[in-house]
Scaffold this active site. Structure first.
Site, PDB file in Angstrom:
ATOM      1  N   GLY A 124       0.827  -1.202   0.000  1.00 38.12           N
ATOM      2  CA  GLY A 124       0.000   0.000   0.000  1.00 38.12           C
ATOM      3  C   GLY A 124       0.860   1.250   0.000  1.00 38.12           C
ATOM      4  O   GLY A 124       2.005   1.241  -0.453  1.00 38.12           O
ATOM      5  N   SER A 125       0.297   2.299   0.569  1.00 36.48           N
ATOM      6  CA  SER A 125       0.957   3.600   0.488  1.00 36.48           C
ATOM      7  C   SER A 125       2.126   3.696   1.464  1.00 36.48           C
ATOM      8  O   SER A 125       2.187   2.982   2.464  1.00 36.48           O
ATOM      9  CB  SER A 125      -0.049   4.708   0.808  1.00 36.48           C
ATOM     10  OG  SER A 125      -0.353   4.681   2.193  1.00 36.48           O
ATOM     11  N   CYS A 129       2.343  -0.759  -8.816  1.00 38.74           N
ATOM     12  CA  CYS A 129       3.520  -0.443  -7.993  1.00 38.74           C
ATOM     13  C   CYS A 129       4.735  -0.239  -8.892  1.00 38.74           C
ATOM     14  O   CYS A 129       5.694   0.428  -8.505  1.00 38.74           O
ATOM     15  CB  CYS A 129       3.847  -1.578  -7.039  1.00 38.74           C
ATOM     16  SG  CYS A 129       2.425  -2.344  -6.297  1.00 38.74           S
ATOM     17  N   GLY A 150       2.756   6.237   3.438  1.00 36.63           N
ATOM     18  CA  GLY A 150       2.287   6.772   4.708  1.00 36.63           C
ATOM     19  C   GLY A 150       1.641   5.709   5.583  1.00 36.63           C
ATOM     20  O   GLY A 150       1.985   5.549   6.754  1.00 36.63           O
ATOM     21  N   GLY A 151       0.694   4.986   5.006  1.00 37.78           N
ATOM     22  CA  GLY A 151       0.000   3.948   5.770  1.00 37.78           C
ATOM     23  C   GLY A 151       0.948   2.838   6.192  1.00 37.78           C
ATOM     24  O   GLY A 151       0.892   2.347   7.329  1.00 37.78           O
ATOM     25  N   GLY A 152       1.827   2.452   5.267  1.00 36.28           N
ATOM     26  CA  GLY A 152       2.777   1.385   5.569  1.00 36.28           C
ATOM     27  C   GLY A 152       3.739   1.778   6.673  1.00 36.28           C
ATOM     28  O   GLY A 152       4.031   0.994   7.576  1.00 36.28           O
ATOM     29  N   GLU A 177       5.439  -3.311   1.195  1.00 35.51           N
ATOM     30  CA  GLU A 177       5.779  -2.823  -0.135  1.00 35.51           C
ATOM     31  C   GLU A 177       5.071  -1.503  -0.288  1.00 35.51           C
ATOM     32  O   GLU A 177       3.843  -1.442  -0.297  1.00 35.51           O
ATOM     33  CB  GLU A 177       5.314  -3.829  -1.197  1.00 35.51           C
ATOM     34  CG  GLU A 177       5.843  -3.508  -2.574  1.00 35.51           C
ATOM     35  CD  GLU A 177       4.857  -3.920  -3.644  1.00 35.51           C
ATOM     36  OE1 GLU A 177       4.405  -5.068  -3.655  1.00 35.51           O
ATOM     37  OE2 GLU A 177       4.524  -3.043  -4.471  1.00 35.51           O
TER      38      GLU A 177
END
Lengths: 492, 492
Positions: B214-215, B272, B217-219, B238
């Site tokens: 995912g993103s 990605c 920021g979230g990761g 990732e």
């Protein structure tokens, strides 16, 4: 800037000239040289030869190294000579790992347009992660220090190494570093001293991974720094471990008790694999007590450890949860301490797991007595992560041994039968790691051939021109290394 | 507790019944069932058969799955049919990995009393790390979602899996999870929905590792939770990747420009491995502009992505650092967007690397024009980590290609020659990973056979009774798997 003074643990007196702490500017210059060293672009054969040269150079100065280390650690010349030999053999093992070549995991998939999705030609290999920081341990001034397993495996991987020296043996570190640096190309190896150098190294943008052997508190603090960087990096920390040992009724003999006391007090208990937690039938307490009462302590590595050990065992001795059953001899010189054995019952232990599984670095253990093996089996999976777990049993107890092993499998990296955990062979099959808090990452080992994997990252070449590929991936396998070709292991 | 409502990206209208968020108590019960599932004690063959059953069951319901996913993602039936096939083939690949057996790294060292230190008999194997949390991605509703690569590789490793569903395709997740859960033994697979379930899963004491796509920021937020636990756990994220592509002068053709625009706009740029950063001779800008002007956009996966893309390209368009060179067609329906191409010069780019290497998820790219390849070579090693790096060159440019490849090697996990990065084969040789921020751990891949290594930890049996060893380590190699025996790879 303070200097690092070594001490003789047998007397508490200063030993040798102090070593200057490394300044920030010096540290940055050392890292910059590591980056510029070109080490990652060398061939496996070049690195193998370099590791052998380092081993030979260390062996050639063994007299100086062993005598310096003995003055700074009091571990004794026989142990230290053996440890230095182990350390140089470790460097040679990694030379052989480099020549064997399977550490590169070379993989070739030919193109296949019929798969979903279609597969282009893919050739995969491992490369160095970049410069690595290594934090030396106190308790193995050679094997887990300047030229120890982390350094050897990282150099083998093609990573330049910057060692943070342990303050307990500054002169040994200094002499070892002098020999290593003189043997390797410029910048490939560097050393830093002093408290401030540690955090700076872990947070340096050019440092790409960290190896650490030491206390849970110190390791966790540096782990937190490594993972909270803007670009987080892998931190391989080997921290505390109580190394549970289970004595089944059929092995509850005087011989087992003597073996335990020997393992507990070896090197004044200053091993990561020291057996600090013993589960035994109550009938065995007498023999264990006699063995530890008859044992001798000795000087610990430094004053802080002596104090830490004493305050830890004092606090246990004052606790309602255990009884002090045995005290060995304290030679009463320098930083010396006495072996201690505490006892408690399984029920008390199970209700106070957190308190009673704390590691007390040194020759102290808690014996947990049990009567019903089934009750023991229920407690074992709740133990904190350890480097090792050991079972002693008779040949008639195989069924129960299997169940104890299954219960211990998830809490330790190495399961030992009818032997003692102290002593870590350097081999392909060794695992020196385990679940938290034994290490910060249970996927890896810090001892043995596979320790090299910590410093390697994969890169895949897709449809890349043949003549631009590393020879390890070229058609016809010019170096003859083990490869996986279209899924099949071999040398194709 | 809010429910998760899916939307049709082509219209912006709600699609299907909402899915209830998972409560804390429900999540804890799912994790408890995973712990109790006994999955880690199954044999490789049992897990291989189970993975094949899951693949067959998903294939059997492909009509429902593809049509549901098409309504929730607008990725189109041909792409989604292919993606589902890829997903079930991925499950079958891991079945073959299990049967081949080398993933266990079975290693046997016989005892040798002559080494320093002496070597006892050591037998090493990998075992499951324990229950694993998998965070599904938005952009591959099958291949990187509920039954995607993280789930397949973790199940193969013997780890029960709890998936955090992506809110962009709740019905697809629900239907996939229904099929997987019904096919596997009780507790081996679970799914949770809703924003609160994510952090709770990452912090759950029984969860031992996390896979995430995912993103950035979230990761990063979840990575920080995983590493700051009392017992830190591995987090394989990732995240974002700009996937630099270098066009050397000899490949600066209209065909290359068309290929680039095709890769940039494939799946509305929601890969990605989307090529978001192109280095090309200034002479090529005209052809690139024409190709992107002639391209079409389409609906993005959800409204938040559409808004994020628009605000990202608007902010670029308003910047002095780049020029908006081309805009493709926006079909102007639902969450649709238009492809965008920006241009800048190498000098400007080099001075503003941080700003101009930000990922804008979707069909937008920055073309950096260069005149002197030597100046380009100086900039390439400074690029942020990416999943891929690509070189287009003529057959006469091999020397330069080699130098570009060497410069890109440290910034990407996969180097591609004269092809495009979108499209990730599922194979032994695939590497889908890279330095931060492409992933949180560059030692591993989330696609391909070796993805299984993320969920496996070593255990060594020392002098362990023969009949209590797993068959993979027994004398005579009863399962005939690849093993390392006294350092030598083979089947001994």
């Amino acid at each position: 800037m303070s200097a690092i003074q070594g001490y003789n643990p047998r007397t508490g007196e200063p030993f040798g000239e102090p070593i200057e702490s490394t300044s920030d500017a010096e540290l940055d210059a050392i890292v910059a040289k590591a980056v510029a060293s070109g080490w990652s672009a060398t061939t496996s054969e070049q690195r193998a030869e370099a590791l052998e040269r380092v081993a030979d150079a260390l062996d050639a100065e063994s007299e100086l190294l062993v005598s310096t280390a003995d003055s700074e650690t009091a571990l004794g010349r026989p142990r230290l000579s053996g440890e230095l030999k182990r350390t140089t053999n470790q460097l040679r093992l990694f030379a052989s790992v480099l020549r064997e070549g399977s550490y590169l995991e070379a993989t070739i998939d030919t193109a296949d347009a019929t798969t979903v999705p279609p597969r282009p030609e893919l050739r995969r290999i491992l490369r160095s992660i970049g410069p690595v920081a290594v934090f030396a341990a106190s308790n193995f001034p050679f094997a887990f220090s300047v030229a120890g397993g982390d350094t050897a495996s990282a150099l083998a991987a093609g990573s330049p190494v910057i060692v943070k020296a342990h303050p307990s043996h500054p002169r040994t570190s200094h002499e070892t570093a002098r020999i290593v640096a003189a043997t390797l190309p410029e910048g490939v190896f560097g050393i830093v001293h002093g408290l401030a150098a540690g955090p700076r190294l872990v947070q340096h943008p050019a440092v790409k991974a960290v190896g650490f052997t030491g206390s849970t508190g110190g390791g966790r603090a540096l782990f937190d720094l490594a993972t909270s960087r803007p670009e987080p990096i892998p931190f391989y920390g080997e921290l505390g471990s109580v190394n549970p040992t289970v004595i089944l009724p059929g092995a509850a003999t005087e011989e087992t008790a003597a073996g335990f006391a020997g393992s507990l007090t070896l090197g004044v208990g200053q091993f990561c694999t020291n057996p600090g937690l013993l589960f035994a039938p109550a009938s065995m307490v007498e023999a264990l007590t006699a063995a530890v009462d008859a044992s001798s302590g000795g000087p610990m590595l430094n004053e802080r450890m002596q104090q830490g050990y004493r305050s830890g065992v004092d606090s246990l001795a004052g606790s309602d949860l255990v009884e002090l059953a045995a005290t060995g001899t304290d030679p009463a010189q320098g930083y010396s301490v006495a072996p201690k054995l505490f006892t408690t019952e399984l029920k008390t232990f199970a209700a106070n797991l957190g308190t009673l599984t704390e590691e007390h670095f040194g020759p102290a253990a808690v014996v947990v007595t049990y009567t019903d093996p089934e009750e023991l089996l229920a407690v074992l999976p709740q133990l904190p992560g350890s480097l090792t777990a050991t079972v002693h049993a008779s040949a008639q107890e195989h069924e129960l041994t299997g169940r104890v092993g299954a219960a211990l499998q998830a809490v330790a990296g190495r399961l030992i039968f009818n032997a003692w955990p102290t002593g870590v062979a350097v081999a392909w099959g060794m695992q020196h790691g385990g679940p938290w808090p034994a290490t910060t990452n249970s996927l890896f080992t810090s001892v043995g051939a596979t320790a090299i994997r910590r410093w390697l990252v994969p890169v895949t070449y897709q449809s890349w021109p043949e003549e631009l590929l590393p020879p390890e991936l070229q058609a016809g396998n010019p170096l003859g290394i083990p490869r996986r070709f279209d899924g099949v292991l071999g040398t194709r």
